[in-house]
Design an enzyme around this catalytic site. Structure first.
Site, PDB file in Angstrom:
ATOM      1  N   SER A  69       0.818  -1.209   0.000  1.00  0.00           N
ATOM      2  CA  SER A  69       0.000   0.000   0.000  1.00  0.00           C
ATOM      3  C   SER A  69       0.855   1.263   0.000  1.00  0.00           C
ATOM      4  O   SER A  69       0.613   2.200  -0.769  1.00  0.00           O
ATOM      5  CB  SER A  69      -0.921   0.009   1.232  1.00  0.00           C
ATOM      6  OG  SER A  69      -1.831  -1.058   1.183  1.00  0.00           O
ATOM      7  N   ARG A 105       1.727   3.988  -3.462  1.00  0.00           N
ATOM      8  CA  ARG A 105       1.535   5.430  -3.344  1.00  0.00           C
ATOM      9  C   ARG A 105       2.847   6.169  -3.588  1.00  0.00           C
ATOM     10  O   ARG A 105       2.904   7.169  -4.308  1.00  0.00           O
ATOM     11  CB  ARG A 105       0.984   5.772  -1.955  1.00  0.00           C
ATOM     12  CG  ARG A 105      -0.478   5.405  -1.778  1.00  0.00           C
ATOM     13  CD  ARG A 105      -0.874   5.336  -0.303  1.00  0.00           C
ATOM     14  NE  ARG A 105      -2.314   5.162  -0.124  1.00  0.00           N
ATOM     15  CZ  ARG A 105      -2.959   4.017  -0.292  1.00  0.00           C
ATOM     16  NH1 ARG A 105      -2.285   2.928  -0.638  1.00  0.00           N
ATOM     17  NH2 ARG A 105      -4.269   3.949  -0.111  1.00  0.00           N
ATOM     18  N   ARG A 159     -14.378  -5.509 -12.202  1.00  0.00           N
ATOM     19  CA  ARG A 159     -14.304  -4.625 -11.034  1.00  0.00           C
ATOM     20  C   ARG A 159     -14.603  -3.188 -11.464  1.00  0.00           C
ATOM     21  O   ARG A 159     -13.952  -2.654 -12.369  1.00  0.00           O
ATOM     22  CB  ARG A 159     -12.933  -4.721 -10.369  1.00  0.00           C
ATOM     23  CG  ARG A 159     -12.621  -6.110  -9.851  1.00  0.00           C
ATOM     24  CD  ARG A 159     -11.241  -6.213  -9.240  1.00  0.00           C
ATOM     25  NE  ARG A 159     -11.132  -5.449  -7.998  1.00  0.00           N
ATOM     26  CZ  ARG A 159     -10.023  -5.392  -7.267  1.00  0.00           C
ATOM     27  NH1 ARG A 159      -8.932  -6.065  -7.661  1.00  0.00           N
ATOM     28  NH2 ARG A 159      -9.983  -4.683  -6.157  1.00  0.00           N
ATOM     29  N   SER A 188     -11.509   3.287  -1.008  1.00  0.00           N
ATOM     30  CA  SER A 188     -10.683   4.453  -0.696  1.00  0.00           C
ATOM     31  C   SER A 188      -9.626   4.695  -1.762  1.00  0.00           C
ATOM     32  O   SER A 188      -9.047   5.781  -1.839  1.00  0.00           O
ATOM     33  CB  SER A 188     -10.008   4.270   0.667  1.00  0.00           C
ATOM     34  OG  SER A 188      -9.123   3.158   0.634  1.00  0.00           O
ATOM     35  N   GLN A 189      -9.369   3.675  -2.588  1.00  0.00           N
ATOM     36  CA  GLN A 189      -8.374   3.845  -3.652  1.00  0.00           C
ATOM     37  C   GLN A 189      -8.825   4.865  -4.691  1.00  0.00           C
ATOM     38  O   GLN A 189      -7.993   5.512  -5.330  1.00  0.00           O
ATOM     39  CB  GLN A 189      -8.075   2.496  -4.313  1.00  0.00           C
ATOM     40  CG  GLN A 189      -7.330   1.542  -3.395  1.00  0.00           C
ATOM     41  CD  GLN A 189      -7.100   0.185  -4.022  1.00  0.00           C
ATOM     42  OE1 GLN A 189      -7.386  -0.036  -5.195  1.00  0.00           O
ATOM     43  NE2 GLN A 189      -6.583  -0.747  -3.247  1.00  0.00           N
ATOM     44  N   SER A 240     -12.472   2.950   5.155  1.00  0.00           N
ATOM     45  CA  SER A 240     -11.014   2.790   5.058  1.00  0.00           C
ATOM     46  C   SER A 240     -10.290   4.127   5.225  1.00  0.00           C
ATOM     47  O   SER A 240      -9.332   4.429   4.510  1.00  0.00           O
ATOM     48  CB  SER A 240     -10.624   2.140   3.725  1.00  0.00           C
ATOM     49  OG  SER A 240     -11.255   0.901   3.556  1.00  0.00           O
ATOM     50  N   ASP A 272      -8.831  -5.233   4.700  1.00  0.00           N
ATOM     51  CA  ASP A 272      -7.896  -6.272   4.252  1.00  0.00           C
ATOM     52  C   ASP A 272      -7.572  -7.270   5.358  1.00  0.00           C
ATOM     53  O   ASP A 272      -6.974  -8.318   5.088  1.00  0.00           O
ATOM     54  CB  ASP A 272      -6.602  -5.643   3.724  1.00  0.00           C
ATOM     55  CG  ASP A 272      -6.764  -5.094   2.310  1.00  0.00           C
ATOM     56  OD1 ASP A 272      -7.779  -5.413   1.663  1.00  0.00           O
ATOM     57  OD2 ASP A 272      -5.876  -4.348   1.852  1.00  0.00           O
ATOM     58  N   LYS A 275     -13.369  -6.832  -4.460  1.00  0.00           N
ATOM     59  CA  LYS A 275     -11.914  -7.001  -4.408  1.00  0.00           C
ATOM     60  C   LYS A 275     -11.475  -7.986  -5.496  1.00  0.00           C
ATOM     61  O   LYS A 275     -12.169  -8.179  -6.490  1.00  0.00           O
ATOM     62  CB  LYS A 275     -11.512  -7.487  -3.009  1.00  0.00           C
ATOM     63  CG  LYS A 275     -11.809  -6.494  -1.898  1.00  0.00           C
ATOM     64  CD  LYS A 275     -10.834  -5.331  -1.908  1.00  0.00           C
ATOM     65  CE  LYS A 275     -11.004  -4.445  -0.687  1.00  0.00           C
ATOM     66  NZ  LYS A 275     -10.013  -3.353  -0.617  1.00  0.00           N
TER      67      LYS A 275
END
Length: 434
Positions: free
Chosen positions: A24, A28, A122, A170-171, A197, A313, A340
């Site tokens: 994660s 980023r 997705r 939240s991504q 999240s 997660d 997911k």
């Protein structure tokens, strides 16, 4: 494709585990590095397959930009034109799909983003709609609202104020925040409803802060102005999500003394809450000597409801531990699990049924029913192309004599050394052809 057979001859576990960098954080940091035009450098890059893939895509895009700038400046003849990326296949990497959608939306070159069959199932529509509202030119290549998508470049900002639902991935929010400082008018992001999240959004903003990007967060509005990145480095922490599987192993062991290197109590990662959650199962966490020591103590289980909306997660890991111990706990905050790598709710229900345990949904509350629980001599685990399904069920080797996992290499997505680390700590790991 190789399957993995996993056994553990006793229920004692001890040793030291060196965890890879956080997927994660790394994903980023890699996007921040690319957007900074060389000012930001990433240290301790994760060897997770998703991070390696994203790093390669961003590096190739940066190389093409540099080459084309040299050509435009007269540094090389046009015959040596370095072709930019045209089609980018991110396979099953969901984070890469979201982050690259925003990243390529503000680049000059035209790119088609595609992925695995599951990736094409997705949804991406909420993020695409937000980017279009900002001024991006994006088309769907196949099904409306889903990858693959074509990003046409020629970004021209139309507005700085957009709204997005807080109870989706939240991504999507992180993808927008990552590019915010590069938008000519900046970004004022209004979050509608409760934010799911939240720690992942806080992680994003903290890492941007490290790179010199300031923000304001008041009530449900996050604002980032157009500003420059500073010259700095971002060190990626070890992965708390990966650590959670060792906590689960400790919880199912009779005796456990495990040392996980590099972890600190002051983490950006929301999954570091595993220290508090696993305290309910008798696992103490002592931070010392550059890591955390896990110790198993016998204590009664009292915690009956786990709210996992800020750490989804961890859901599979905690559900499996409760099922193995016969704890009929309840779980909330699992809404995002259905979109997911697989439908993780359905996957959990299907696999737990193999040991007589039911996961029953009632108005977004999920209750374990262990009244029919039994311990089989052998259990086959379908992984559904989901790394977390494999790793969440692996601790069951301390309870079930033999486990077989479909598609063992699926763990490469986030923790390539998982099976190797298990073998180092006394598990019997055998790879077989499927």
């Amino acid at each position: 494709m190789q399957n993995v057979i996993l056994k553990k001859s006793n229920k004692q576990i001890s040793g030291t585990v060196n965890l890879t960098g956080s997927k994660s954080e790394c994903n980023r940091a890699l996007v921040i590095e690319a957007l900074s035009n060389g000012k930001v450098k990433v240290e301790n890059v994760s060897d997770a397959a998703d991070a390696v893939l994203l790093a390669g895509i961003l590096r190739k895009n940066q190389e093409s930009r540099v080459k084309n700038q040299e050509i435009l400046a007269g540094g090389e003849p046009l015959t040596t034109h370095y072709s930019p990326l045209t089609t980018v296949d991110i396979g099953p990497a969901g984070t890469a799909m979201r982050f690259l959608t925003a990243y390529f939306a503000i680049q000059d070159n035209e790119v088609i983003l595609t992925g695995s069959q599951r990736m094409k199932e997705r949804p991406i529509g909420i993020l695409v709609d937000a980017l279009r509202e900002l001024g991006a030119h994006i088309d769907y290549e196949e099904k409306e609202g889903y990858p693959p998508i074509k990003l046409k470049g020629s970004f021209g900002q139309l507005t700085s104020k957009i709204s997005i639902k807080g109870n989706i991935s939240s991504q999507y929010i992180t993808a927008l925040l990552l590019i915010a400082a590069r938008l000519p008018f900046g970004l004022e992001l209004h979050i509608e409803g409760e934010l799911t999240s939240r720690p992942y959004v806080e992680m994003t903003l903290a890492m941007l802060e490290t790179a010199g990007i300031k923000h304001q967060w008041q009530d449900n509005v996050i604002a980032i102005t157009n500003q420059e990145f500073t010259t700095t480095s971002i060190h990626v922490e070890p992965d708390w999500s990966a650590a959670s599987y060792w906590y689960a192993i400790a919880a199912l062991a009779d005796q456990a003394e495990l040392f996980l290197t590099g972890l600190t109590p002051y983490s950006l990662q929301g999954d570091s809450v595993i220290t508090e959650i696993m305290a309910n199962f008798g696992i103490t966490s002592q931070f010392r000597d550059g890591g955390v020591q896990l110790t198993k103590e016998n204590k009664p289980f009292n915690h009956k409801v786990f709210d996992l909306k800020e750490c989804p997660d961890l859901a599979q890991t905690i559900v499996v531990v409760c099922a193995a111990l016969g704890h009929e706990a309840a779980f909330t905050g699992l809404e995002t699990l259905k979109i997911k790598e697989t439908d993780r709710i359905l996957a959990l229900q299907t696999e737990l049924a193999k040991m007589g345990v039911k996961l029953i949904e009632n108005n977004e509350v999920y209750q374990l029913n262990c009244s029919g629980k039994f311990i089989p001599e052998r259990m086959f685990i379908n992984t559904y192309h989901d790394h977390r399904m494999a790793m969440a069920f692996a601790p069951l080797a301390l309870v079930i004599p033999e486990l077989e996992f479909e598609n063992g290499p699926v763990v490469d997505k986030s923790y390539p050394a998982f099976w190797t680390d298990l073998a180092k700590l006394g598990f019997e790991v055998q790879e077989i052809e499927a």
